[in-house]
Design a protein around this motif. Sequence first.
Motif, PDB file in Angstrom:
ATOM      1  N   GLY A 196      46.971  48.734  16.639  1.00 37.03           N
ATOM      2  CA  GLY A 196      46.805  48.253  15.278  1.00 37.03           C
ATOM      3  C   GLY A 196      46.838  46.746  15.179  1.00 37.03           C
ATOM      4  O   GLY A 196      46.838  46.197  14.077  1.00 37.03           O
ATOM      5  N   ARG A 197      46.901  46.078  16.298  1.00 40.57           N
ATOM      6  CA  ARG A 197      46.888  44.610  16.343  1.00 40.57           C
ATOM      7  C   ARG A 197      46.370  44.186  17.709  1.00 40.57           C
ATOM      8  O   ARG A 197      46.237  45.006  18.620  1.00 40.57           O
ATOM      9  N   ALA A 198      46.075  42.914  17.845  1.00 38.41           N
ATOM     10  CA  ALA A 198      45.543  42.417  19.115  1.00 38.41           C
ATOM     11  C   ALA A 198      46.588  42.535  20.221  1.00 38.41           C
ATOM     12  O   ALA A 198      47.794  42.489  19.965  1.00 38.41           O
ATOM     13  N   MET A 199      46.115  42.685  21.439  1.00 38.02           N
ATOM     14  CA  MET A 199      47.017  42.676  22.582  1.00 38.02           C
ATOM     15  C   MET A 199      47.464  41.240  22.837  1.00 38.02           C
ATOM     16  O   MET A 199      46.635  40.341  22.990  1.00 38.02           O
ATOM     17  N   PRO A 200      48.769  40.989  22.868  1.00 36.87           N
ATOM     18  CA  PRO A 200      49.249  39.621  23.120  1.00 36.87           C
ATOM     19  C   PRO A 200      48.755  39.083  24.459  1.00 36.87           C
ATOM     20  O   PRO A 200      48.572  39.846  25.419  1.00 36.87           O
ATOM     21  N   ARG A 201      48.538  37.789  24.522  1.00 35.88           N
ATOM     22  CA  ARG A 201      48.061  37.159  25.743  1.00 35.88           C
ATOM     23  C   ARG A 201      49.023  37.451  26.900  1.00 35.88           C
ATOM     24  O   ARG A 201      50.235  37.353  26.764  1.00 35.88           O
ATOM     25  N   GLY A 202      48.457  37.822  28.018  1.00 37.54           N
ATOM     26  CA  GLY A 202      49.258  38.083  29.208  1.00 37.54           C
ATOM     27  C   GLY A 202      49.698  39.522  29.369  1.00 37.54           C
ATOM     28  O   GLY A 202      50.250  39.880  30.412  1.00 37.54           O
ATOM     29  N   LEU A 203      49.464  40.373  28.355  1.00 43.21           N
ATOM     30  CA  LEU A 203      49.827  41.783  28.437  1.00 43.21           C
ATOM     31  C   LEU A 203      48.581  42.654  28.522  1.00 43.21           C
ATOM     32  O   LEU A 203      47.517  42.270  28.022  1.00 43.21           O
ATOM     33  N   THR A 204      48.717  43.813  29.130  1.00 45.34           N
ATOM     34  CA  THR A 204      47.610  44.770  29.179  1.00 45.34           C
ATOM     35  C   THR A 204      47.994  46.116  28.600  1.00 45.34           C
ATOM     36  O   THR A 204      47.119  46.925  28.283  1.00 45.34           O
ATOM     37  N   GLY A 205      49.302  46.382  28.474  1.00 43.15           N
ATOM     38  CA  GLY A 205      49.745  47.656  27.939  1.00 43.15           C
ATOM     39  C   GLY A 205      50.346  48.594  28.965  1.00 43.15           C
ATOM     40  O   GLY A 205      50.626  49.749  28.648  1.00 43.15           O
ATOM     41  N   THR A 206      50.559  48.129  30.197  1.00 41.76           N
ATOM     42  CA  THR A 206      51.209  48.970  31.189  1.00 41.76           C
ATOM     43  C   THR A 206      52.617  49.328  30.730  1.00 41.76           C
ATOM     44  O   THR A 206      53.172  48.692  29.822  1.00 41.76           O
ATOM     45  N   ARG A 207      53.207  50.313  31.377  1.00 40.06           N
ATOM     46  CA  ARG A 207      54.556  50.700  30.966  1.00 40.06           C
ATOM     47  C   ARG A 207      55.558  49.577  31.177  1.00 40.06           C
ATOM     48  O   ARG A 207      56.521  49.449  30.407  1.00 40.06           O
ATOM     49  N   TRP A 208      55.338  48.741  32.163  1.00 43.62           N
ATOM     50  CA  TRP A 208      56.241  47.619  32.397  1.00 43.62           C
ATOM     51  C   TRP A 208      56.066  46.546  31.327  1.00 43.62           C
ATOM     52  O   TRP A 208      57.034  45.924  30.900  1.00 43.62           O
ATOM     53  N   ASP A 209      54.815  46.356  30.877  1.00 42.62           N
ATOM     54  CA  ASP A 209      54.573  45.451  29.750  1.00 42.62           C
ATOM     55  C   ASP A 209      55.318  45.931  28.511  1.00 42.62           C
ATOM     56  O   ASP A 209      55.966  45.142  27.800  1.00 42.62           O
ATOM     57  N   LEU A 210      55.214  47.228  28.227  1.00 41.45           N
ATOM     58  CA  LEU A 210      55.852  47.760  27.028  1.00 41.45           C
ATOM     59  C   LEU A 210      57.372  47.709  27.136  1.00 41.45           C
ATOM     60  O   LEU A 210      58.065  47.456  26.139  1.00 41.45           O
ATOM     61  N   ALA A 211      57.900  47.939  28.326  1.00 41.86           N
ATOM     62  CA  ALA A 211      59.344  47.855  28.513  1.00 41.86           C
ATOM     63  C   ALA A 211      59.835  46.427  28.288  1.00 41.86           C
ATOM     64  O   ALA A 211      60.874  46.201  27.643  1.00 41.86           O
TER      65      ALA A 211
ATOM     66  N   THR B 106      40.699  48.409  21.421  1.00 42.83           N
ATOM     67  CA  THR B 106      41.906  47.727  21.876  1.00 42.83           C
ATOM     68  C   THR B 106      43.032  48.718  22.133  1.00 42.83           C
ATOM     69  O   THR B 106      43.705  48.671  23.165  1.00 42.83           O
ATOM     70  N   MET B 107      43.249  49.647  21.187  1.00 43.72           N
ATOM     71  CA  MET B 107      44.305  50.627  21.371  1.00 43.72           C
ATOM     72  C   MET B 107      43.974  51.576  22.520  1.00 43.72           C
ATOM     73  O   MET B 107      44.855  51.943  23.313  1.00 43.72           O
ATOM     74  N   PHE B 108      42.719  52.003  22.608  1.00 46.18           N
ATOM     75  CA  PHE B 108      42.340  52.920  23.676  1.00 46.18           C
ATOM     76  C   PHE B 108      42.566  52.267  25.035  1.00 46.18           C
ATOM     77  O   PHE B 108      43.105  52.892  25.970  1.00 46.18           O
ATOM     78  N   ASP B 109      42.189  50.994  25.165  1.00 48.23           N
ATOM     79  CA  ASP B 109      42.397  50.301  26.442  1.00 48.23           C
ATOM     80  C   ASP B 109      43.880  50.134  26.742  1.00 48.23           C
ATOM     81  O   ASP B 109      44.304  50.215  27.906  1.00 48.23           O
ATOM     82  N   ALA B 110      44.682  49.892  25.709  1.00 47.10           N
ATOM     83  CA  ALA B 110      46.125  49.824  25.911  1.00 47.10           C
ATOM     84  C   ALA B 110      46.654  51.166  26.404  1.00 47.10           C
ATOM     85  O   ALA B 110      47.527  51.226  27.285  1.00 47.10           O
ATOM     86  N   GLY B 111      46.114  52.246  25.849  1.00 42.66           N
ATOM     87  CA  GLY B 111      46.517  53.575  26.289  1.00 42.66           C
ATOM     88  C   GLY B 111      46.130  53.835  27.737  1.00 42.66           C
ATOM     89  O   GLY B 111      46.927  54.384  28.513  1.00 42.66           O
ATOM     90  N   LEU B 112      44.936  53.432  28.123  1.00 44.94           N
ATOM     91  CA  LEU B 112      44.518  53.606  29.517  1.00 44.94           C
ATOM     92  C   LEU B 112      45.459  52.864  30.457  1.00 44.94           C
ATOM     93  O   LEU B 112      45.844  53.374  31.513  1.00 44.94           O
ATOM     94  N   ALA B 113      45.835  51.654  30.070  1.00 51.80           N
ATOM     95  CA  ALA B 113      46.746  50.869  30.912  1.00 51.80           C
ATOM     96  C   ALA B 113      48.097  51.552  31.036  1.00 51.80           C
ATOM     97  O   ALA B 113      48.679  51.625  32.132  1.00 51.80           O
ATOM     98  N   PHE B 114      48.615  52.067  29.920  1.00 50.23           N
ATOM     99  CA  PHE B 114      49.911  52.738  29.983  1.00 50.23           C
ATOM    100  C   PHE B 114      49.843  53.976  30.865  1.00 50.23           C
ATOM    101  O   PHE B 114      50.678  54.160  31.765  1.00 50.23           O
ATOM    102  N   TYR B 115      48.879  54.847  30.607  1.00 49.56           N
ATOM    103  CA  TYR B 115      48.840  56.118  31.330  1.00 49.56           C
ATOM    104  C   TYR B 115      48.549  55.921  32.810  1.00 49.56           C
ATOM    105  O   TYR B 115      49.069  56.659  33.653  1.00 49.56           O
TER     106      TYR B 115
END
Length: 245
Positions: free
Chosen positions: A39-54, A158-167
């Motif tokens: 629902g918002r842009a991915m912050p610079r330097g993050l991709t959405g991996t589980r380590w990013d989210l942690a 953006t959200m879908f790509d974040a989801g791909l990175a997490f999973y």
Amino acid sequence: MTAKVLFIHGYPDTHRVWDPVRAQLKGYDTVAPDLPGHGRAMPRGLTGTRWDLAAWLTAELKKFSRPPHVVAHDVGGMVLHSVLIENPELVRSWALTSTTHPDWPWHHNARVWQTTTLGEAARDEYLAYPRKYQVIGLTEAGVPAAHAPVTAEYYDRTMFDAGLAFYRSSVYLGDWWPAEDAELPPGLVMWGARDRYQTPEWGVRLAARTRSRFVALDSDHWWPLEQPEAGAAELKRHWAAVDKN
């Protein structure tokens, strides 16, 4: 003084999934941010991996002057496992759905997203659909019909790509399963009795592992939307017990 409450949503959701629950919590100081890229842009330097989210969740918790109660659902619950293991002092109490048990097999959609090429094909196919068919697809995946249009509005590339990175970073999550003798804040495990993605048995295992109370709500996966009144009542009961000590 009652601690603040931090709500963390899952995928593919935004903070709006918590609106029905928060509406039942008048008088409580609640905060519900969006996960990075949701629902918002991915912050610079993050991709959405589980380590990013942690790392993101840890930083959010450090903004509080006192540790808050934390309520997390789906992917948010999995990420909360990491914080409970690495930085339990940042959490007053926790309530979550979705475990990181080392033996849990990922559901079909997740296995598709975890697979290179197939995940991108699923993304492109979904985004190519007219909005009304996106809503139908989300409803068939279990999102309550009244909320599916809201989810579709924000479920973009953006959200879908974040989801791909997490999973793809989460094929194995056993390293986030709490140790049997872990010193954890007081916990509550809340589950949809008909959850199609992680059946309640996994929640029962988590509750036993963490010596926490287990609650099954009359819902599918999205209990915050399906049972907000019952869920809020259990949260109030949980927080009252914690704050009394």
